[in-house]
Enzyme design. Structure first.
Site, PDB file in Angstrom:
ATOM      1  N   GLU A 260      44.153 -41.532 -39.129  1.00 54.55           N
ATOM      2  CA  GLU A 260      44.089 -42.559 -40.167  1.00 54.55           C
ATOM      3  C   GLU A 260      43.834 -43.906 -39.514  1.00 54.55           C
ATOM      4  OE1 GLU A 260      47.751 -42.568 -42.332  1.00 54.55           O
ATOM      5  OE2 GLU A 260      47.360 -40.646 -43.286  1.00 54.55           O
ATOM      6  N   LYS A 262      44.548 -47.429 -38.366  1.00 51.79           N
ATOM      7  CA  LYS A 262      45.795 -48.159 -38.108  1.00 51.79           C
ATOM      8  C   LYS A 262      45.551 -49.606 -38.518  1.00 51.79           C
ATOM      9  CE  LYS A 262      49.374 -48.924 -34.611  1.00 51.79           C
ATOM     10  NZ  LYS A 262      49.740 -50.267 -35.019  1.00 51.79           N
ATOM     11  N   ARG A 283      59.605 -53.435 -41.974  1.00 55.50           N
ATOM     12  CA  ARG A 283      59.852 -52.449 -40.918  1.00 55.50           C
ATOM     13  C   ARG A 283      61.298 -52.548 -40.448  1.00 55.50           C
ATOM     14  NH1 ARG A 283      60.064 -51.705 -35.762  1.00 55.50           N
ATOM     15  NH2 ARG A 283      58.714 -50.310 -34.566  1.00 55.50           N
ATOM     16  N   GLU A 313      50.717 -50.242 -45.421  1.00 58.85           N
ATOM     17  CA  GLU A 313      50.546 -51.480 -44.668  1.00 58.85           C
ATOM     18  C   GLU A 313      49.984 -52.535 -45.619  1.00 58.85           C
ATOM     19  OE1 GLU A 313      51.460 -51.151 -41.439  1.00 58.85           O
ATOM     20  OE2 GLU A 313      50.574 -52.848 -40.390  1.00 58.85           O
ATOM     21  N   PHE A 353      50.125 -44.994 -46.656  1.00 63.24           N
ATOM     22  CA  PHE A 353      49.964 -43.861 -45.739  1.00 63.24           C
ATOM     23  C   PHE A 353      51.046 -42.784 -45.834  1.00 63.24           C
ATOM     24  CE2 PHE A 353      51.547 -47.423 -43.019  1.00 63.24           C
ATOM     25  CZ  PHE A 353      52.788 -46.902 -42.675  1.00 63.24           C
ATOM     26  N   ARG A 430      60.917 -42.107 -33.078  1.00 64.81           N
ATOM     27  CA  ARG A 430      59.599 -42.249 -32.482  1.00 64.81           C
ATOM     28  C   ARG A 430      59.261 -40.899 -31.882  1.00 64.81           C
ATOM     29  NH1 ARG A 430      56.625 -46.602 -31.377  1.00 64.81           N
ATOM     30  NH2 ARG A 430      58.254 -48.184 -31.473  1.00 64.81           N
TER      31      ARG A 430
HETATM   32  P1  ATP Z   1      52.720 -51.395 -33.349  1.00 61.03           P
HETATM   33  O1  ATP Z   1      53.065 -52.736 -32.818  1.00 61.03           O
HETATM   34  O2  ATP Z   1      51.736 -50.645 -32.529  1.00 61.03           O
HETATM   35  O3  ATP Z   1      52.352 -51.425 -34.806  1.00 61.03           O
HETATM   36  P2  ATP Z   1      55.310 -50.292 -34.009  1.00 61.03           P
HETATM   37  O4  ATP Z   1      56.419 -50.041 -33.064  1.00 61.03           O
HETATM   38  O5  ATP Z   1      55.478 -51.358 -35.056  1.00 61.03           O
HETATM   39  O6  ATP Z   1      54.006 -50.546 -33.158  1.00 61.03           O
HETATM   40  P3  ATP Z   1      54.497 -47.603 -34.325  1.00 61.03           P
HETATM   41  O7  ATP Z   1      55.170 -46.554 -35.097  1.00 61.03           O
HETATM   42  O8  ATP Z   1      54.536 -47.481 -32.870  1.00 61.03           O
HETATM   43  O9  ATP Z   1      55.019 -49.003 -34.830  1.00 61.03           O
HETATM   44  O10 ATP Z   1      52.993 -47.656 -34.753  1.00 61.03           O
HETATM   45  C1  ATP Z   1      52.652 -47.381 -36.073  1.00 61.03           C
HETATM   46  C2  ATP Z   1      52.616 -48.677 -36.873  1.00 61.03           C
HETATM   47  O11 ATP Z   1      51.310 -48.885 -37.313  1.00 61.03           O
HETATM   48  C3  ATP Z   1      53.476 -48.574 -38.116  1.00 61.03           C
HETATM   49  O12 ATP Z   1      54.735 -49.153 -37.918  1.00 61.03           O
HETATM   50  C4  ATP Z   1      52.665 -49.275 -39.181  1.00 61.03           C
HETATM   51  O13 ATP Z   1      53.131 -50.589 -39.362  1.00 61.03           O
HETATM   52  C5  ATP Z   1      51.279 -49.369 -38.629  1.00 61.03           C
HETATM   53  N1  ATP Z   1      50.284 -48.569 -39.357  1.00 61.03           N
HETATM   54  C6  ATP Z   1      49.099 -49.020 -39.792  1.00 61.03           C
HETATM   55  N2  ATP Z   1      48.387 -48.060 -40.365  1.00 61.03           N
HETATM   56  C7  ATP Z   1      49.132 -46.935 -40.311  1.00 61.03           C
HETATM   57  C8  ATP Z   1      48.926 -45.599 -40.745  1.00 61.03           C
HETATM   58  N3  ATP Z   1      47.795 -45.212 -41.337  1.00 61.03           N
HETATM   59  N4  ATP Z   1      49.928 -44.713 -40.517  1.00 61.03           N
HETATM   60  C9  ATP Z   1      51.077 -45.079 -39.910  1.00 61.03           C
HETATM   61  N5  ATP Z   1      51.313 -46.336 -39.477  1.00 61.03           N
HETATM   62  C10 ATP Z   1      50.361 -47.256 -39.665  1.00 61.03           C
END
Ligand code: ATP
Length: 596
Positions: A260, A262, A283, A313, A353, A430
């Site tokens: 998907e 991001k 978050r 998002e 998502f 995670r």
């Molecule tokens: P990052 O700073 O990389 O966003 P994070 O620690 O906030 O890291 P992670 O779970 O590592 O979060 O990365 C996924 C993040 O990406 C989610 O927290 C969300 O905010 C964002 N995101 C954007 N698009 C998507 C998607 N399609 N599916 C899941 N998460 C998504």
């Protein structure tokens, strides 16, 4: 027997004297075992330096100035003495402790009364006053807070005052992690860490440590039952692991997965309960309805389930083109004031998502494909709300292509998602069921470029009826072709937008111009004639633009990310004088070198 605040203070003292997690756990186990079940929830919140679980948007919110005045009133010393001591000690809690200790000594000497026989404060009483302080809002609330706090300080011992002040000023910081409390609850109420998993699941689904402690203390482990999501209580977010190549991702995730986009925005969990109210959680599980009333309204009208929990998002979009803007634009929404204005200037869109709950159905234990299907079923998509763009891939090449597409659309990369039967929503964890694939580097484009308009798109919203976006190209002198490199919709003044049609009137043609190489199909084709100066964030690989196609990687061209018109129409330049494809390729290579 009520729990004395002094007992809790002793626990705080013991906790602050160690940094070792095991010791902290032991201190808490000992405390939980003897804590009356009626106040254990409050004791847990207070130990975390708050009064309620994170998702309740009530804060103590007492400013330093007011705290200083309360101390000064409680111990009857001038406020200037409080502030000068604060400058010396740097901790209002210590100031209160210090001044109270001094005051008490004087009282003792004066009246030879020994220990004043005051009633000892209970946790219940302290909590009640702090709760009233937090709830007191609006006119007269500052005086009310001042009175409540100074009265409370008058009734407390110096050591108690230290922690009361640290609590109201948001400076408890005992360093007790949520996980340590979970360990301690498991040992205290189930005899060992064996129950930890069940307790943690309850915690991940309800995000309320106090309520869990109370339920364990009153009814034991059985009372937790099978924890279920409940609209109104935020679920701790599932998080992704990270890998840096498509090959690694596919190997780790079983050869085939969904990928998907991001999106580069703000994660949001959206709840609607039986009362019909929509709540948005960040978050970090804070309530963010105040920042995004438009998003709450959008979700409310576009999701059909009566009660639901979904995740997505929030992204900033360009009003006239619907295209995504960089993440920073969203941050205007986080300002305290002017949300109304920010809402107009930076409209938000939602890319959903995940679905975790719908009309009584707990979806968290269902695999990703079923959740995605449920999400599809309950969402009426429109320009502003849609599901995350997704594709199922089973080879590195398709994954990489999709990645480049995501980047050129303004995304941060991809999130690969397992399609397996065990791909449940792992709240609060995670793990490898989700793997993010982001670009490791980011660099500014140093130079602006001069590009040629070869097509255009009609605007929407405020730009309806006008041209809102231009399709721009670089020049390839070898083949005498114009090859597309970006779509640009920002940087134009309102007046320019109004005049755009007449600017291009004479150049509009029915078909793609023979010298234009484009995979995109704009609303309007334009004969290459006008040159514009553009500045972008960086150059990225892109499967949809034709500039430099195949030069860096087979099947990929180059795109300028987040392009912005600088305001300069380069009328002195002929289209053949525009920046060349070769120059863009060189810029991309330089950018890579800089990163290495
Ligand atoms: P990052 O700073 O990389 O966003 P994070 O620690 O906030 O890291 P992670 O779970 O590592 O979060 O990365 C996924 C993040 O990406 C989610 O927290 C969300 O905010 C964002 N995101 C954007 N698009 C998507 C998607 N399609 N599916 C899941 N998460 C998504």
């Amino acid at each position: 027997m009520p729990l004395l605040y002094a007992d809790l203070v002793e626990v705080y003292d013991r906790l602050s004297s160690t940094t070792k997690r095991l010791e902290m756990t032991e201190i808490l186990v000992d405390f939980f075992k003897r804590c009356p079940s009626g106040v254990i929830d409050k004791a847990v919140y207070l130990t975390q330096g708050r009064l309620y679980p994170e998702f309740i948007p009530l804060e103590l919110g007492v400013a330093d100035r007011l705290i200083a005045r309360s101390i000064s009133q409680a111990v009857a010393v001038p406020e200037s003495e409080v502030t000068s001591l604060y400058k010396k000690l740097g901790d209002l809690g210590k100031v209160a402790e210090n001044l109270l200790a001094k005051g008490k000594k004087q009282v003792t000497l004066q009246f030879f009364s020994g220990d004043r026989s005051r009633e000892k404060l209970t946790v219940e009483e302290v909590y009640k006053v702090l709760d009233r302080i937090a709830r007191s809002q609006g006119e007269g609330s500052q005086e009310e807070k001042l009175r409540l706090l100074s009265d409370l300080l008058r009734d407390s011992s110096p050591r108690e005052a230290l922690y009361i002040i640290r609590t109201v000023s948001g400076a408890m910081r005992l360093g007790v992690a949520d996980m340590t409390i979970l360990d301690a609850l498991s040992i205290a109420f189930a005899g060992s860490k064996d129950a930890r998993e069940a307790i943690e699941r309850a915690y991940n689904l309800t995000s309320d440590l106090g309520a869990i402690a109370k339920s364990l203390a009153t009814g034991g482990l059985a009372s937790l039952g099978e924890a279920k999501p409940e609209p109104g209580r935020p679920i701790r977010p599932m998080l992704a692991e990270r890998l840096s190549t498509p090959e690694e991702i596919l190997e780790k995730i079983g050869g085939k997965c969904a990928v998907e986009y991001k999106y580069d925005g703000e994660r949001v969990q959206i709840h609607r309960g039986d009362d019909g109210n929509v709540k948005l959680f960040s978050r970090r599980l804070e309530n963010i309805n105040g920042h995004y009333p438009d998003v709450a309204e959008l979700a409310s009208r576009s999701i059909s389930s009566k009660t639901f929990i979904v995740e997505g998002e929030i992204v900033a979009v360009d009003q006239s083109t619907g295209e995504m803007l960089p993440f920073q634009e969203l941050m205007h929404r986080r300002r305290k004031y002017g949300v109304e204005e920010a809402m107009q200037a930076y409209p938000a869109a939602l890319r959903l998502f995940d679905a975790l709950y719908a009309d009584g159905r707990d979806l968290t234990l269902e695999p990703y494909p079923a959740r995605r299907k449920a999400l599809e079923g309950m969402t009426t998509e429109s320009e502003r709300i849609s599901l995350a763009t997704q594709r199922v891939v089973d080879n590195p090449r398709s994954l990489e292509e999709f990645f480049e597409e995501a980047i050129s659309e303004g995304c941060e990369g991809l999130v690969a998602k397992s399609l397996g039967s065990s791909s449940i929503y792992k709240a609060g964890a995670r793990g490898w069921l989700w793997i993010k694939y982001k670009r490791d580097y980011k660099s500014e484009m140093q130079d602006s470029v001069d590009l040629v308009a070869v097509g255009a798109y009609w605007g929407t919203g405020r730009r309806a009826g006008n041209i809102g976006t231009l399709l721009l190209a670089a020049y390839d002198p070898g083949e005498d072709m114009f090859r597309t490199v970006c779509k640009c919709s920002t940087g134009f003044s309102d007046e320019e937008i109004r005049n755009m049609r007449s600017i291009f009137e004479k150049s509009i043609i029915m078909h793609r111009h023979a010298r234009v190489d484009s995979k995109l199909n704009p609303d309007i084709w334009i004969t290459p004639s006008k040159v514009l100066e553009i500045r972008g964030a960086e150059i990225t690989l892109s499967p949809i633009h034709t500039c430099g196609m195949g030069t860096i990687r087979e099947g990929s061209g180059l795109a300028i990310r987040f392009p912005r018109f600088t305001g300069k129409w380069r009328d002195e330049k002929a289209p053949e004088d525009a920046t060349t494809v070769q120059e863009i390729v060189e810029m991309y290579r330089r950018q890579l070198k800089k990163v290495e």
